[in-house]
Each structure stands twice: as C-alpha cells, then as structure tokens.
Design a protein around this motif. Structure first.
Motif, PDB file in Angstrom:
ATOM      1  N   THR A 104       0.822  -1.277  -0.026  1.00 61.41           N
ATOM      2  CA  THR A 104       0.117  -0.091  -0.016  1.00 61.41           C
ATOM      3  C   THR A 104       0.967   1.184   0.083  1.00 61.41           C
ATOM      4  O   THR A 104       1.905   1.109   0.784  1.00 61.41           O
ATOM      5  CB  THR A 104      -0.822   0.026   1.215  1.00 61.41           C
ATOM      6  OG1 THR A 104      -1.770  -1.097   1.160  1.00 61.41           O
ATOM      7  CG2 THR A 104      -1.898   1.181   1.300  1.00 61.41           C
ATOM      8  N   TYR A 113       4.181   8.488  -4.267  1.00 59.95           N
ATOM      9  CA  TYR A 113       3.508   7.810  -3.106  1.00 59.95           C
ATOM     10  C   TYR A 113       4.431   7.013  -2.251  1.00 59.95           C
ATOM     11  O   TYR A 113       5.120   6.217  -2.988  1.00 59.95           O
ATOM     12  CB  TYR A 113       2.423   6.915  -3.742  1.00 59.95           C
ATOM     13  CG  TYR A 113       1.349   7.476  -4.685  1.00 59.95           C
ATOM     14  CD1 TYR A 113       0.075   7.484  -4.316  1.00 59.95           C
ATOM     15  CD2 TYR A 113       1.589   8.069  -5.780  1.00 59.95           C
ATOM     16  CE1 TYR A 113      -0.935   8.111  -5.061  1.00 59.95           C
ATOM     17  CE2 TYR A 113       0.549   9.009  -6.455  1.00 59.95           C
ATOM     18  CZ  TYR A 113      -0.693   8.499  -5.947  1.00 59.95           C
ATOM     19  OH  TYR A 113      -1.713   9.029  -6.899  1.00 59.95           O
ATOM     20  N   SER A 161      -4.629  14.117  -1.882  1.00 62.08           N
ATOM     21  CA  SER A 161      -4.188  13.042  -1.316  1.00 62.08           C
ATOM     22  C   SER A 161      -4.385  11.814  -2.436  1.00 62.08           C
ATOM     23  O   SER A 161      -5.129  11.861  -3.336  1.00 62.08           O
ATOM     24  CB  SER A 161      -4.955  12.660   0.059  1.00 62.08           C
ATOM     25  OG  SER A 161      -6.372  12.364  -0.061  1.00 62.08           O
ATOM     26  N   GLY A 170       0.870   5.602  -0.369  1.00 57.63           N
ATOM     27  CA  GLY A 170       0.067   6.797  -0.294  1.00 57.63           C
ATOM     28  C   GLY A 170       0.860   8.167  -0.038  1.00 57.63           C
ATOM     29  O   GLY A 170       1.900   8.252   0.204  1.00 57.63           O
ATOM     30  N   GLU A 177      -4.048   7.265  -2.699  1.00 54.55           N
ATOM     31  CA  GLU A 177      -3.899   5.816  -2.107  1.00 54.55           C
ATOM     32  C   GLU A 177      -3.667   4.884  -3.306  1.00 54.55           C
ATOM     33  O   GLU A 177      -4.383   4.910  -4.265  1.00 54.55           O
ATOM     34  CB  GLU A 177      -4.525   5.467  -1.169  1.00 54.55           C
ATOM     35  CG  GLU A 177      -4.425   4.085  -0.596  1.00 54.55           C
ATOM     36  CD  GLU A 177      -5.356   3.413   0.469  1.00 54.55           C
ATOM     37  OE1 GLU A 177      -4.807   3.497   1.650  1.00 54.55           O
ATOM     38  OE2 GLU A 177      -6.570   3.175  -0.091  1.00 54.55           O
TER      39      GLU A 177
END
Length: 361
Positions: free
Chosen positions: A151, A249, A162, A153, A164
């Motif tokens: 993951t 990210y 923002s 972000g 993800e």
C-alpha cells in the motif's frame, strides 16, 4: 538422342545422390548418432532444422534413444548449446537468440502432450534458460530488486490533495492495482482507477480507453512509487475535474492488500526468520516482500516473493494448494505444505520432492 538421355539420367542420379547425402528428417538424427562427437556441429544443425520442420518426428526419435538407454539427446542439446547457441563465433547475438526462441517456442506446446511431454520439458528447461539475451546489454532490463505488492499513499499539506495506491503483484510481468485520488479543497473531486499494469524492470505502465480517450500512466518504483501521466487528462482518465494521479506515493505496508482475510493471516504468519530443522546452518528470512536464504551466517540469495492462494500453472504444481514464488534471475516455486505460528514446511516444486522443515526463531 541416346547421349542426351544418358546425360539426363546421369544428372538425375547426381541430384538424387546429392539429396541423399544431405540428412533430412529422421535421417538427420541417424547421422548425428552415428557421428557421436563434439565436432558434429553440421549434424546437430541438421537435427535442429528437422526439429523445427517436424517436431513430432524428432521427439519420436528422442524417445526411442531414451528407451534404448543412450545419452544422444543430452549430447545433442549440449553441442547445440555450447557450439551454437552460446558460441559468439557461430552467429550474432541476435541470430542466436532468435534461434533459441524458435526451438523453445516449437517445443513448448508439446509439454502438454502425453507422448512427448518429458522430452519437450527437457528441451525447454535446457535451452529456455540460456541467458543469450544478456549479451545484448543495451536491451537487458534488470528485474526489480524490491517488491511491488503493498500500500502506497501521499497527503499534501493544507488539504491540497491525497492519494492511495494498492498493488498486488500477480506475476513477474504484471501487477493489479487500485488507485484512489482526492483533489484539493473545497471541491474534493475524486478519481478511481483499477487495472493490470505491465512491469518492465522497476517501472510499469498502464493504458486505458475506457473513458472516451487514451489515458496512460507510468509507475516508477524506488523509494515508494512515482506516478506520471504520460497521456490524457482528468476526463479521459475517469477522474473528477482538476484531479490527477501524478505524485510520489510512499509505501505504508508490504502486505498484499488484495488477499482474503484468511490468506492475509497466512502471509502474516510467514513473516520472520525460520531456522531449518534439517540443517542447523540453514536459515530462511521472509519479510518485507522478500525471500532471503542464509547459510552459515552468510546471505546466499535474496528475491522478491509472491504468495499465491492457488499455485499458478507456470509453477507446474502437483495440486491446487498455496505456494510461494520467488522472482529474480531464476524463478522458484515452493509448495506451502504446512504453516503454523511456529512451524513451516516448504517443498521446492520440480525439485526432488523432499520437504524442508523450519521452526520460527
């Protein structure tokens, strides 16, 4: 008239003898086995030509030699490998690489043929792994040394946006992803994208025409992943007004976000250092998306690994159970025989069939 006919007949005889002197088809295999020497390159090439023209005929001869207990098939492959495919004096790298691919591609379909499967797998295994392409230094793409799954972000200050990114590597060449992006205040427009990206080294690309135009993104993995829009705008990428996926990210987790709860639990149990119960010098470390072999205190190898709830076909599994596949210069598949919080049993698929037992340290 008699002289003309004699000349014609002599010419016909000459043509037949020339044709007969050139090994073809099954005769090419007979010529090679009769030669039986490392200098028999001409005969090896004749078998190669016959194989590309009629693989079943040559596979039949391979089987016959194997049943007779001879090592002619091994000899043919070794001479083909050392004197032709890996011999820079034989032909250019491009030509030798192309020849290797021709042979392997012809043999591959017969791996599913009950009669020729063993010989086809033997040919593919012996020739398919030759690193001829590595001689083309400018064209070689090194495999990634860091795992993709996880993951990622980012969050800009002052609610300026923002994003993800969820990634699950599904093979050495691809990963599936889900990308969610939120634009700046006060609109907070959003964008969601899902798909399968194609991996090339430590980068990947994805393209879609789903929203009426071409949207193409690149993923550059390093310290996290940098996403760049190569083609398209928010509308053609299916995002809200003013929303873009571009940015760096940062990784927040190595865990595969697409696994079921049960499989995620198994992967969590896998994490750690495992001491071999069969060899006190052998240790395996499974952590942060990597499978690391350690022997006598020294790291022997390190590779990205992928956990599969159902082992993929390219691992050639004996059942449909879970497995681990390490991805690097040489891919390896391990059947997950048993796993608890303290004990692990792995078996190398296509290996000797023995089970390696470990205890968590």
């Amino acid at each position: 008239m008699h002289k003309v006919m004699s000349k014609a007949l002599w010419g016909l005889v000459l043509m037949i003898s020339i044709f007969a002197c050139k090994p073809k088809g099954a005769d090419a295999w007979d010529a090679f086995t009769a030669c039986a020497s490392t200098t028999c390159v001409k005969e090896v090439l004749a078998v190669k030509d016959a194989f590309l023209e009629n693989p079943e005929a040559i596979f039949t001869r391979f089987n016959e030699s194997d049943e007779q207990g001879t090592d002619h098939v091994v000899g043919w492959l070794y001479i083909l490998r050392d004197s032709v495919l890996l011999n820079s004096n034989f032909a250019s790298t491009e030509e030798r690489f192309d020849l290797q691919q021709q042979i392997v591609e012809v043999a591959k379909p017969y791996q599913e043929n009950a009669k020729f499967a063993d010989m086809a797998k033997f040919v593919v295994d012996e020739l398919g792994q030759l690193a001829i392409a590595s001689e083309l230094e400018d064209d070689v793409v090194e495999p990634a040394s860091e795992p993709f799954s996880g993951t990622y972000g980012f969050e800009l200050p002052n609610e300026a946006g923002s994003g993800e990114l969820l990634v699950s590597q599904i093979s050495a060449d691809q990963f599936k992803f889900k990308l969610s992006v939120v634009g700046k205040k006060p609109a907070y427009n959003q964008g969601i994208m899902e798909g399968v990206a194609n991996i090339l080294g430590s980068t990947a690309d994805f393209s879609t025409n789903e929203f009426g135009g071409t949207c193409k993104l690149s993923f550059n993995f390093g310290d996290g992943v940098e996403i760049t829009t190569l083609e398209g705008d928010p509308a053609t990428c299916g995002f809200g007004n003013g929303v873009k996926a571009d940015g760096v990210y940062r990784r927040t987790s190595f865990a595969d976000p697409f696994l079921s709860a049960a499989d995620a639990k198994k992967v969590k149990q896998l994490q750690g250092t495992w001491q071999s119960l069969d060899d006190p010098k052998s240790v395996v470390k499974i952590m942060d998306g990597k499978y690391i072999d350690v022997y006598d205190g020294e790291e022997v190898s390190s590779a990205i690994y992928v956990y599969y709830a159902k082992c993929p076909k390219d691992c050639d599994p004996i059942d449909a159970g879970a497995c681990l596949k390490t991805i690097g210069q040489d891919d390896m598949c391990y059947s997950l025989v048993s796993l608890t919080a303290t004990n692990l049993e792995l078996s190398l698929i296509s290996g000797r069939g023995n089970t390696n037992r470990y205890k968590k340290k």
